[in-house]
Design a protein around this motif. Structure first.
Motif, PDB file in Angstrom:
ATOM      1  N   MET A  98       0.818  -1.186   0.000  1.00  0.00           N
ATOM      2  CA  MET A  98       0.000   0.000   0.000  1.00  0.00           C
ATOM      3  C   MET A  98       0.867   1.257   0.000  1.00  0.00           C
ATOM      4  N   ILE A  99       2.063   1.150   0.515  1.00  0.00           N
ATOM      5  CA  ILE A  99       2.957   2.310   0.575  1.00  0.00           C
ATOM      6  C   ILE A  99       3.307   2.791  -0.831  1.00  0.00           C
ATOM      7  N   LYS A 100       3.590   1.853  -1.761  1.00  0.00           N
ATOM      8  CA  LYS A 100       3.917   2.234  -3.135  1.00  0.00           C
ATOM      9  C   LYS A 100       2.743   2.962  -3.791  1.00  0.00           C
ATOM     10  N   LEU A 101       1.551   2.449  -3.568  1.00  0.00           N
ATOM     11  CA  LEU A 101       0.353   3.056  -4.143  1.00  0.00           C
ATOM     12  C   LEU A 101       0.137   4.464  -3.594  1.00  0.00           C
ATOM     13  N   LYS A 102       0.282   4.617  -2.282  1.00  0.00           N
ATOM     14  CA  LYS A 102       0.100   5.930  -1.666  1.00  0.00           C
ATOM     15  C   LYS A 102       1.130   6.929  -2.184  1.00  0.00           C
ATOM     16  N   LYS A 103       2.382   6.488  -2.370  1.00  0.00           N
ATOM     17  CA  LYS A 103       3.420   7.373  -2.890  1.00  0.00           C
ATOM     18  C   LYS A 103       3.103   7.813  -4.308  1.00  0.00           C
ATOM     19  N   LYS A 104       2.621   6.890  -5.135  1.00  0.00           N
ATOM     20  CA  LYS A 104       2.296   7.238  -6.514  1.00  0.00           C
ATOM     21  C   LYS A 104       1.131   8.225  -6.558  1.00  0.00           C
ATOM     22  N   LEU A 105       0.094   7.974  -5.752  1.00  0.00           N
ATOM     23  CA  LEU A 105      -1.049   8.892  -5.723  1.00  0.00           C
ATOM     24  C   LEU A 105      -0.635  10.267  -5.214  1.00  0.00           C
ATOM     25  N   ASN A 106       0.205  10.299  -4.190  1.00  0.00           N
ATOM     26  CA  ASN A 106       0.721  11.585  -3.699  1.00  0.00           C
ATOM     27  C   ASN A 106       1.493  12.303  -4.794  1.00  0.00           C
ATOM     28  N   GLY A 107       2.311  11.567  -5.539  1.00  0.00           N
ATOM     29  CA  GLY A 107       3.079  12.153  -6.630  1.00  0.00           C
ATOM     30  C   GLY A 107       2.193  12.725  -7.722  1.00  0.00           C
ATOM     31  N   TRP A 108       1.046  12.122  -7.941  1.00  0.00           N
ATOM     32  CA  TRP A 108       0.084  12.620  -8.922  1.00  0.00           C
ATOM     33  C   TRP A 108      -0.749  13.764  -8.361  1.00  0.00           C
ATOM     34  N   GLY A 109      -0.657  14.006  -7.048  1.00  0.00           N
ATOM     35  CA  GLY A 109      -1.474  15.043  -6.421  1.00  0.00           C
ATOM     36  C   GLY A 109      -2.921  14.625  -6.243  1.00  0.00           C
ATOM     37  N   VAL A 110      -3.157  13.313  -6.113  1.00  0.00           N
ATOM     38  CA  VAL A 110      -4.513  12.776  -5.975  1.00  0.00           C
ATOM     39  C   VAL A 110      -4.844  12.610  -4.495  1.00  0.00           C
ATOM     40  N   ASN A 111      -5.978  13.150  -4.069  1.00  0.00           N
ATOM     41  CA  ASN A 111      -6.461  12.937  -2.708  1.00  0.00           C
ATOM     42  C   ASN A 111      -7.003  11.512  -2.602  1.00  0.00           C
ATOM     43  N   PHE A 112      -6.735  10.855  -1.489  1.00  0.00           N
ATOM     44  CA  PHE A 112      -7.196   9.488  -1.304  1.00  0.00           C
ATOM     45  C   PHE A 112      -7.487   9.234   0.163  1.00  0.00           C
ATOM     46  N   GLN A 113      -8.213   8.142   0.411  1.00  0.00           N
ATOM     47  CA  GLN A 113      -8.514   7.704   1.774  1.00  0.00           C
ATOM     48  C   GLN A 113      -8.175   6.225   1.884  1.00  0.00           C
ATOM     49  N   VAL A 114      -7.562   5.849   2.981  1.00  0.00           N
ATOM     50  CA  VAL A 114      -7.363   4.431   3.291  1.00  0.00           C
ATOM     51  C   VAL A 114      -8.554   4.022   4.141  1.00  0.00           C
ATOM     52  N   ILE A 115      -9.290   3.008   3.672  1.00  0.00           N
ATOM     53  CA  ILE A 115     -10.520   2.582   4.342  1.00  0.00           C
ATOM     54  C   ILE A 115     -10.519   1.068   4.501  1.00  0.00           C
ATOM     55  N   ASP A 116     -11.406   0.562   5.340  1.00  0.00           N
ATOM     56  CA  ASP A 116     -11.634  -0.882   5.401  1.00  0.00           C
ATOM     57  C   ASP A 116     -12.269  -1.299   4.085  1.00  0.00           C
ATOM     58  N   ALA A 117     -11.834  -2.424   3.539  1.00  0.00           N
ATOM     59  CA  ALA A 117     -12.413  -2.908   2.282  1.00  0.00           C
ATOM     60  C   ALA A 117     -13.899  -3.184   2.486  1.00  0.00           C
ATOM     61  N   PRO A 118     -14.742  -2.696   1.600  1.00  0.00           N
ATOM     62  CA  PRO A 118     -16.185  -2.945   1.736  1.00  0.00           C
ATOM     63  C   PRO A 118     -16.484  -4.444   1.751  1.00  0.00           C
ATOM     64  N   ARG A 119     -17.394  -4.855   2.603  1.00  0.00           N
ATOM     65  CA  ARG A 119     -17.753  -6.278   2.743  1.00  0.00           C
ATOM     66  C   ARG A 119     -18.297  -6.865   1.452  1.00  0.00           C
ATOM     67  N   THR A 120     -18.902  -6.032   0.616  1.00  0.00           N
ATOM     68  CA  THR A 120     -19.423  -6.530  -0.656  1.00  0.00           C
ATOM     69  C   THR A 120     -18.300  -6.914  -1.619  1.00  0.00           C
ATOM     70  N   LEU A 121     -17.074  -6.451  -1.342  1.00  0.00           N
ATOM     71  CA  LEU A 121     -15.931  -6.763  -2.193  1.00  0.00           C
ATOM     72  C   LEU A 121     -15.024  -7.831  -1.623  1.00  0.00           C
ATOM     73  N   SER A 122     -14.935  -7.917  -0.302  1.00  0.00           N
ATOM     74  CA  SER A 122     -14.010  -8.857   0.313  1.00  0.00           C
ATOM     75  C   SER A 122     -14.527  -9.319   1.664  1.00  0.00           C
ATOM     76  N   ALA A 123     -14.475 -10.624   1.872  1.00  0.00           N
ATOM     77  CA  ALA A 123     -14.859 -11.180   3.167  1.00  0.00           C
ATOM     78  C   ALA A 123     -13.718 -11.049   4.170  1.00  0.00           C
TER      79      ALA A 123
END
Length: 69
Positions: A1-26
């Motif tokens: 997740m660190i690589k993803l966050k760094k790339k999004l920060n580099g693009w200037g994209v706002n993001f949130q780290v959240i619990d994965a929705p139950r409809t997507l992952s048990a």
């Protein structure tokens, strides 16, 4: 997740780290939610820690990419 966050920060994209929705992952996993306002190739965000990429629409979640494993 660190690589993803760094790339999004580099693009200037706002993001949130959240619990994965139950409809997507048990599992009790984490997800990163963000909006791409420019057409950027989401495939460049995928690394070994990414299991799937979804687009959120009014109808629900649409799989854009999913790990084959």
């Amino acid at each position: 997740m660190i690589k993803l966050k760094k790339k999004l920060n580099g693009w200037g994209v706002n993001f949130q780290v959240i619990d994965a929705p139950r409809t997507l992952s048990a599992e009790c996993g984490m997800a990163v939610r963000f909006e791409l306002v420019e057409l950027r190739p989401y495939l460049t965000l995928i690394n070994s820690q990414v299991k799937a990429v979804y687009q959120v629409t009014a109808e629900g979640y649409h799989v854009l990419w999913q790990d084959e494993q």
